[in-house]
Design a protein around this motif. Structure first.
Motif, PDB file in Angstrom:
ATOM      1  N   LEU A 128       0.841  -1.195   0.000  1.00 47.95           N
ATOM      2  CA  LEU A 128       0.000   0.000   0.000  1.00 47.95           C
ATOM      3  C   LEU A 128       0.879   1.250   0.000  1.00 47.95           C
ATOM      4  N   LEU A 132       0.877   4.310  -2.814  1.00 46.42           N
ATOM      5  CA  LEU A 132       0.481   5.665  -2.443  1.00 46.42           C
ATOM      6  C   LEU A 132       1.593   6.690  -2.569  1.00 46.42           C
ATOM      7  N   LEU A 148      -0.235   5.395   7.992  1.00 44.02           N
ATOM      8  CA  LEU A 148      -0.724   4.057   7.659  1.00 44.02           C
ATOM      9  C   LEU A 148      -0.522   3.077   8.808  1.00 44.02           C
ATOM     10  N   LEU A 368      -2.092  11.097  -0.806  1.00 45.39           N
ATOM     11  CA  LEU A 368      -3.467  10.613  -0.689  1.00 45.39           C
ATOM     12  C   LEU A 368      -4.367  11.259  -1.737  1.00 45.39           C
ATOM     13  N   TYR A 371      -3.828   9.508  -5.004  1.00 53.30           N
ATOM     14  CA  TYR A 371      -4.538   8.228  -4.995  1.00 53.30           C
ATOM     15  C   TYR A 371      -6.031   8.448  -5.236  1.00 53.30           C
ATOM     16  N   ASN A 378     -13.468   5.334  -5.765  1.00 54.88           N
ATOM     17  CA  ASN A 378     -13.327   5.184  -4.328  1.00 54.88           C
ATOM     18  C   ASN A 378     -14.052   6.313  -3.604  1.00 54.88           C
ATOM     19  N   PRO A 399      -7.638  -2.853  -2.045  1.00 59.11           N
ATOM     20  CA  PRO A 399      -7.051  -1.661  -2.686  1.00 59.11           C
ATOM     21  C   PRO A 399      -5.860  -1.948  -3.587  1.00 59.11           C
ATOM     22  N   ASN A 440      -8.492  -1.292   4.060  1.00 59.20           N
ATOM     23  CA  ASN A 440      -9.439  -0.184   3.996  1.00 59.20           C
ATOM     24  C   ASN A 440      -9.595   0.507   5.342  1.00 59.20           C
ATOM     25  N   LEU A 443      -6.591   2.791   5.450  1.00 58.03           N
ATOM     26  CA  LEU A 443      -6.832   3.944   4.590  1.00 58.03           C
ATOM     27  C   LEU A 443      -7.806   4.924   5.249  1.00 58.03           C
ATOM     28  N   ALA A 448      -7.722   8.814   3.978  1.00 60.75           N
ATOM     29  CA  ALA A 448      -7.797   8.576   2.537  1.00 60.75           C
ATOM     30  C   ALA A 448      -9.166   8.017   2.153  1.00 60.75           C
ATOM     31  N   VAL A 450     -11.518   5.090   0.494  1.00 57.67           N
ATOM     32  CA  VAL A 450     -11.413   3.640   0.626  1.00 57.67           C
ATOM     33  C   VAL A 450     -11.947   2.978  -0.639  1.00 57.67           C
TER      34      VAL A 450
END
Length: 594
Positions: A128, A132, A148, A368, A371, A378, A399, A440, A443, A448, A450
Motif C-alpha cells: 500500500l 500511495l 498508515l 493521498l 490516490y 473510491n 485496494p 481499507n 486507509l 484517505a 477507501v
C-alpha cells in the motif's frame, strides 16, 4: 474526468516539450561553441600582426555570456520536462497495474512486532505504501508511513479527508511539486539536519563580528592607499599581518561552522523549494490553512530563511575560487560568513524540525490526493463517533488489486454482531477478504478514500494474524509465533480504542480438539473486551463457535465449483457455513492420485 486519458494527454505534451527543449539545448550548446571559437579567432587579429581594436572582443564575450545564461535556463526547463514525463509515466504505471517494484517500498519502516504491517502488505514491494507514496522527501515518506501504521483520531482523520478532497483535483500543483529540485528524491536525513539546527552555538569572541569587519575594511583601505601611492606599503602590511593573526585565532571556530553547514544546506535545498510553493497557495481546508500558518508561526517565512542560508553557504564557497581566495584571506571573508551562518542558525535552526515535519505532512496529503484522483470510484468513509466498534461496507474491494479483477463484497460488524467466522475452500478468497477489511481500515483512519462504494467505520485499530511465520533463528515454531501474536492482539484489546481483529486459520497448528477450545476462548475474550473481528478456517468444527455466541457471532463462507477438471470461484461472500472442501479436487487437478 478520466485520469488515464488525462495522464496520456499530458504525457504526450510533456514528451513533446522535452524533445523541443533537447533540440534547443543542443542548438545553444553549438552556438556557445561557435562563439567561443570566433572569440579565439578574433584574438589572433587583436594580438597578432594584423592589429584590430580590442573592443572587437566585447561582442563575442557578451554573446557568450548571454548564451551561458540562456543555456542554464534551457537546462532547467529540460530537466523539468523530463521529470514531468516521469511523473505521468509513473501515474500510468499505477493506473495500468505496472507499479509494483518501481516505487519507494518503505522497507526502512518495517517493524516485525507491528500488529498488522506485515500481514496487510502495508510496506514492501507491491505494498500500500508503494502504491500511495509520491513524496519527494524522507519527511513525506515518514509522515505517510506513520499515518498508515498508526490510526488517527476521528477529528484528525476528518480534517485530512477535507484537505485531500480539496487537493484531489489539483493535478497542476502536484505536477509542479513533482518537478521541483533535483531529478531524484531527497535523501535528507531529517534528524541529522534538525539536530544541526538545534546544536549548541559555536561561540565566537565578543565583538568578533565587528573586529573582523573593521580589519577587513582596513586591509582594503590601506591597500587602496598604497596602490594610489598615497602611503607606503608598511601600513598595509601591518594591518594584513594583524588580520592574518586574527584569522588564525578564529580559524577553529570558522572551520567548525563551515564543515557542519555544507550537508544541511544541501539537504534543505529541495525543502525550501517545496515550502516556497506551498506557503502562498490559496488553500481553503482548515487543516491546510493551519499547516500553512504553522510554517510562519515563528514570525519567520521558512522558504525565505532557507534561501538566505543557501546564499550564505554560496558566499562561503566563493573562497574556493582561485581568483577570490587571496582576497577572501585578506578580508576575513570565511570568518565573517561563518559568523553570519551562526546567527542564522541561532535564529532559524530551532524551527527546522517543524519545517521538515510540515513539508512531510503536505507531501503525505498530496500522496493521498493523488490516490483519490487516480481512483475516482473510491469514496471517503463515514467516520462514526461511536466507540463501540462498527464496520459496515458495501462493495468492499482490495485496494492493491486491479479494479477490473476485484469482486466487491458487502459485510457488517458492530452492534450485537461482533464476530464473523469465514469458512471456505483453498484459494476461495478468505485471506483476501481479511486484507481488504484491514487495508481499507488503514486507509480510512489515514484520512484517505477507501476501495468501497460505501463504508461506515468507527475508530478502530487493527490486530492481524494472517502471515505469521516460524523462525529458525529465534527457535520459534509457526504455532508458537501465532499464539504469541494472538496474545499481543488480546492485550491490545485492553486499550481504549476498539480492536478490529483479523485472524487467518486460527490455531491451525494444533489438533481439532485443542483448536476448538482455544479458539473459542480467544474470540470470547476479545469480544468481551469490546473487540470486533473476523476469523477464517478450514476446520468446520470452528463454525460451531457461532452456536456458543448466539447473536454475537455469525458464519459466512466462500463457495466454489469443480467442473471439467478446473476449480471455479465466484469470490462472493454468502451467509452460512461452506458445504464442501476443494482440497482433494486440487490434489487431483495437479496429478496426485488420491
Amino acid at each position: 474526468m478520466n485520469p488515464n486519458a488525462e495522464y496520456q494527454r499530458r504525457l504526450a505534451e510533456r514528451r513533446t516539450a522535452a524533445v523541443r527543449e533537447q533540440k534547443l539545448f543542443r542548438w545553444i550548446g553549438n552556438a556557445r561553441l561557435a562563439t567561443g571559437i570566433a572569440g579565439i579567432g578574433m584574438c589572433f587579429f587583436v594580438f597578432g600582426e594584423v592589429v584590430i581594436s580590442v573592443w572587437w572582443l566585447v561582442l563575442p564575450l557578451v554573446l557568450f555570456l548571454i548564451l551561458v545564461v540562456i543555456h542554464a535556463r534551457v537546462v532547467e526547463s529540460l530537466e523539468g520536462a523530463k521529470r514531468a514525463v516521469l511523473f505521468y509515466e509513473r501515474g500510468l504505471d499505477r493506473l495500468e497495474n505496472r507499479w509494483s517494484g518501481k516505487g519507494e517500498t518503505g522497507d526502512r519502516f518495517r517493524n516485525p512486532s507491528h500488529l498488522y504491517e506485515e500481514d496487510l502488505d502495508i510496506l514492501g514491494k507491491g505494498s500500500l505504501f508503494e502504491l500511495l507514496s509520491t513524496a519527494r522527501t524522507r519527511a513525506g515518506e515518514d509522515a505517510l508511513a506513520q499515518w498508515l501504521l498508526a490510526p488517527a483520531a476521528r477529528e484528525e482523520a476528518a480534517a485530512r479527508q477535507e484537505a485531500v478532497s480539496e487537493l484531489q483535483p489539483c493535478l497542476d500543483l502536484r505536477e509542479e511539486l513533482a518537478v521541483l529540485g533535483e531529478a531524484v528524491r531527497s535523501t535528507m536525513d531529517t534528524d541529522a539536519v534538525a539536530r544541526w539546527g538545534e546544536a549548541a552555538e559555536v561561540r565566537f569572541p565578543n565583538g568578533a563580528r565587528f573586529i573582523a569587519l573593521v580589519l577587513g575594511a582596513a586591509v582594503a583601505v590601506t591597500f587602496g592607499l598604497y596602490m594610489a601611492e598615497v602611503t607606503s606599503r608598511t601600513p598595509f602590511l601591518v594591518v594584513l599581518l594583524v588580520e592574518l593573526g586574527y584569522a588564525f585565532f578564529l580559524g577553529g571556530r570558522t572551520l567548525r561552522v563551515s564543515a557542519s553547514v555544507s550537508s544541511p544546506s544541501r539537504d534543505l535545498a529541495l525543502l525550501g523549494k517545496l515550502l516556497a510553493r506551498l506557503e502562498n497557495e490559496p488553500f481553503r481546508a482548515p487543516l491546510l490553512l493551519r499547516m500553512q500558518a504553522e510554517l510562519k508561526a515563528s514570525g519567520l517565512v521558512a522558504s525565505e530563511e532557507i534561501g538566505r542560508l543557501r546564499r550564505l553557504v554560496a558566499r562561503l564557497d566563493w573562497q574556493r575560487n582561485l581568483l577570490f581566495t587571496p582576497i577572501a584571506m585578506a578580508i576575513l571573508w570565511g570568518a565573517q560568513v561563518a559568523m553570519a551562518i551562526e546567527r542564522w542558525r541561532l535564529r532559524s535552526g530551532p524551527h527546522i524540525r517543524a519545517w521538515i515535519a510540515g513539508v512531510g505532512e503536505f507531501e503525505a496529503l498530496f500522496a493521498l490526493a493523488g490516490y483519490s484522483y487516480e481512483h475516482p470510484h473510491n469514496t471517503f468513509p463515514e467516520l462514526k463517533e461511536t466507540d463501540e466498534g462498527w464496520f459496515e461496507a458495501a462493495g468492499l474491494c482490495h485496494p492493491l488489486m486491479p479494479e477490473s479483477q476485484c469482486v466487491p463484497n458487502d459485510l457488517r460488524l458492530g452492534g450485537e454482531l461482533r464476530l464473523l467466522i469465514v469458512s471456505g475452500s483453498n484459494m476461495s478468497g478468505k485471506s483476501t477478504l481479511l486484507r481488504s477489511v484491514g487495508l481499507n481500515t488503514a486507509l480510512a483512519w489515514a484520512g484517505a478514500p477507501v476501495c468501497a462504494k460505501r463504508l461506515a467505520i468507527s475508530p478502530l485499530i487493527v490486530g492481524a494474524s494472517i502471515r505469521v511465520q516460524d523462525s529458525l533463528q529465534d527457535g520459534r515454531s509457526r504455532f508458537y509465533a501465532e499464539i504469541t501474536r494472538l496474545r499481543e492482539i488480546v492485550n491490545l484489546a485492553a486499550q481504549p480504542r476498539t480492536v478490529l481483529f483479523l485472524i487467518d486459520e486460527l490455531l491451525s497448528g494444533t489438533n481439532s480438539h485443542d483448536r476448538r477450545i482455544g479458539a473459542s476462548a480467544i474470540v470470547r475474550t476479545l469480544i468481551d473486551r469490546g473487540a470486533i473481528g473476523m476469523i477464517t478456517t478450514h476446520d468446520l468444527a470452528l463454525a460451531h463457535i457461532a452456536e456458543d455466541l448466539p447473536g454475537r457471532a455469525a458464519n459466512v463462507h466462500f463457495a466454489d465449483t469443480f467442473e471439467d477438471g478446473r476449480l471455479h470461484f465466484d469470490y462472493r461472500l454468502s451467509p452460512g457455513v461452506v458445504e464442501r472442501s476443494n482440497a482433494l479436487d486440487l490434489m487431483r487437478s495437479v496429478g496426485l492420485e488420491v
